[in-house]
Design a protein around this motif. Sequence first.
Motif, mmCIF file in Angstrom:
data_model
loop_
_atom_site.group_PDB
_atom_site.id
_atom_site.type_symbol
_atom_site.label_atom_id
_atom_site.label_comp_id
_atom_site.label_asym_id
_atom_site.label_seq_id
_atom_site.Cartn_x
_atom_site.Cartn_y
_atom_site.Cartn_z
ATOM 1 N N VAL A 215 -23.925 41.443 123.375
ATOM 2 C CA VAL A 215 -24.819 41.513 124.530
ATOM 3 C C VAL A 215 -24.076 41.625 125.854
ATOM 4 O O VAL A 215 -24.679 41.966 126.884
ATOM 5 N N LEU A 216 -22.786 41.342 125.865
ATOM 6 C CA LEU A 216 -22.039 41.385 127.128
ATOM 7 C C LEU A 216 -22.068 42.765 127.784
ATOM 8 O O LEU A 216 -22.239 42.855 129.007
ATOM 9 N N GLY A 221 -23.724 46.333 132.255
ATOM 10 C CA GLY A 221 -24.453 47.520 132.700
ATOM 11 C C GLY A 221 -25.581 47.185 133.653
ATOM 12 O O GLY A 221 -25.804 47.897 134.642
ATOM 13 N N ALA A 222 -26.290 46.069 133.391
ATOM 14 C CA ALA A 222 -27.396 45.686 134.258
ATOM 15 C C ALA A 222 -26.910 45.341 135.661
ATOM 16 O O ALA A 222 -27.514 45.727 136.660
ATOM 17 N N ALA A 294 -25.806 53.175 131.624
ATOM 18 C CA ALA A 294 -26.686 52.759 130.530
ATOM 19 C C ALA A 294 -26.180 53.267 129.182
ATOM 20 O O ALA A 294 -26.140 52.517 128.197
ATOM 21 N N LEU A 295 -25.763 54.550 129.131
ATOM 22 C CA LEU A 295 -25.281 55.108 127.862
ATOM 23 C C LEU A 295 -23.990 54.433 127.416
ATOM 24 O O LEU A 295 -23.837 54.091 126.235
ATOM 25 N N GLY A 296 -23.057 54.243 128.334
ATOM 26 C CA GLY A 296 -21.773 53.635 127.979
ATOM 27 C C GLY A 296 -21.913 52.205 127.490
ATOM 28 O O GLY A 296 -21.359 51.830 126.449
ATOM 29 N N THR A 297 -22.689 51.414 128.203
ATOM 30 C CA THR A 297 -22.833 50.012 127.809
ATOM 31 C C THR A 297 -23.683 49.872 126.551
ATOM 32 O O THR A 297 -23.430 48.982 125.728
ATOM 33 N N GLN A 342 -31.990 37.882 126.727
ATOM 34 C CA GLN A 342 -32.817 37.446 127.848
ATOM 35 C C GLN A 342 -31.968 36.855 128.972
ATOM 36 O O GLN A 342 -32.276 37.030 130.157
ATOM 37 N N VAL A 343 -30.897 36.145 128.599
ATOM 38 C CA VAL A 343 -29.983 35.624 129.624
ATOM 39 C C VAL A 343 -29.392 36.766 130.424
ATOM 40 O O VAL A 343 -29.309 36.732 131.664
ATOM 41 N N VAL A 344 -28.964 37.808 129.712
ATOM 42 C CA VAL A 344 -28.351 38.954 130.370
ATOM 43 C C VAL A 344 -29.363 39.689 131.251
ATOM 44 O O VAL A 344 -29.115 39.982 132.425
ATOM 45 N N ILE A 345 -30.547 39.969 130.673
ATOM 46 C CA ILE A 345 -31.558 40.733 131.414
ATOM 47 C C ILE A 345 -32.042 39.968 132.639
ATOM 48 O O ILE A 345 -32.076 40.497 133.758
#
Length: 629
Positions: A215-216, A221-222, A294-297, A342-345
């Motif tokens: 998820v990192l 990316g976000a 977005a594509l890379g991550t 969810q933590v990441v988003i």
Amino acid sequence: MTTADTTSANPTAPPPPSPADLTYGGQYSVNPLGEVSFRKLCSRLPSVLWHVARTAWHIDRRAVLLLLGCQVITGVSAAVLLTGTAHAMQAILGTGAVSHRLRDALPALLVVAGAAALARVSSALSTYADRRLTPPVTTHADTALVEAVCRVDAAALAGEGFSDRHEAAEMGVVRSHVMINDAQRFMSALVRMVTASGVLSVLNPLMLPLLVLAVLPAGLGAVMSARVDYEVHYANISDRNSRSMMRWWATTSKYADEVRANGMTSYLLFWYRSLSERIDNRTLAAAPRTLRIALGTSLLGGVFLTATWAGLAWLAVTGRVNLAIAATALVAVQTTLAALSQVVINGAALFHTSLYLTDMQTFLDDAADKAPHRGDTAVAAPVEEIRLDEVVYRYPGKEAPAVDHVSLTLRRGEILAIVGENGSGKSTLTRLITGIYLADKGRVLWNGNDLAAVDPESVWSCTGLVPQIFAQWPLRVRENVTLGQPRTFDDTPVWEAIDAVGLREAVESLRYGLDTLLAREVWGGSEFSGGQWQRAACARALYRRPPLLILDEPTSQMDPRGEHDIFEEIKAIAADRITIVVTHCLENTKVADRIIVMDHGRVIEQGTHEDLACGAGLFAELLALSKDR
């Protein structure tokens, strides 16, 4: 007919000019995050969470405690659910008859059901607490911004970049609407992640690093995409600010006649559309960058996620974990993966919000520094004397001073008229006299007290001003007269001020009299004519009964009767106050005890109307021109 139609109908006409590309220099011209490292950007989250918690705690402590309690319950429920799932799986996948295994698993399944129900109740209560907090938090931010602009020193309003920074801060108010929700979701996901990770680490510690790696990239990316969005937002601030102002001027009914009768509609639409397209083009230009991110991550995250599931399958197939543990690990991986995502988003959303909240807080701090903090000395009525001693004032960015070494003494009971050509410094001088501006050099003394060391509120409580450009407040007639002053339920003083300016007949003709809303755009509202609005502005100043009364072109929109009434009232009440009249109508200066003539910021003549009219100076020249029509 559109602008394009007009151009094609007249091919020799040049195309309409595009909106100017607005840029400015100075400390606000550079994106504050342009040179900030990624690590420093991520380190902002704790301070943002603290700011959110402190603001929310100040507004509704019970809702904050409920929100925090729900997060604890969510974490405990997640741990209990996973632990219960592990016990249930061991029983179900054990040996013996199916009925015995189900009976053995029943207590654990009941615990799982209870934990799931508790988590849902906690989620509902979190939503309730969020809805209790969000509206007042947004209102708090919005009110703080309005108050900051209202209380800032007047000179700062025209300062470099102030309007654009105000526009950027407005986005902070908009984002504050989702601030509590972002923080709540982030904390909830973080608690679930910690508890699920703890259970997963007990089952097999090798799984946790793989999940974090899975998820990192999405988090990276976000945050990178949020930074790109903010760069676009920052580049568009000036254009959005200009478009917003022009939108109001073009669509408000007050200027509809000018827009239509002068054929401005087509160009204004062209201008608005061009500026909107320029804003959109910056946004579209950034789209390929966000796509690459977005594509890379996503690709990198997919690789690590595949490795996670492959690792779990390898552990189960090779017998390194038994089937019951593998099934529990499957649930734990799903739970931990969802919580991590969810933590990441929500962490990225919180980070995104923090960029705009920082703009807002920076503006508020800057505005607080620009609020007038001059001293604790108070000026009180009566004001016997106001003295200007070699006063100089220059507007920011201007080389020549607007007021240049003016010395003047005003005494109670005197009417002073200030005349001069446009741009001679008349209105600026009145702003210096009232302390709206502070002199760059020299002193302005009220009863011997230097305004630079006097509480400005005490000065303004002694001032009544009718400016050249006055506000037409969308309030009831009564509030338009009493605005800014305490009042009782007795309307007698209100009617006295209305009578003094000859406005009674107009007010009594309104449907609800003093209770009529002066806003034609609002249902049930009415409207004054230009001259009636000017009389209302004069009534507002007279209602204050101020020790200093300043009228800047007070009768420019009035008929002769209204003009006569106002100047008769000025003479009638002059004995108790200092009165200043700024006017281009030199006949009106006959009411004054003394006249000063300004030119390029200096006082070049002063005396009575008779003395100056018989002289050979600028006053006599302007008087002759006014009669040569």
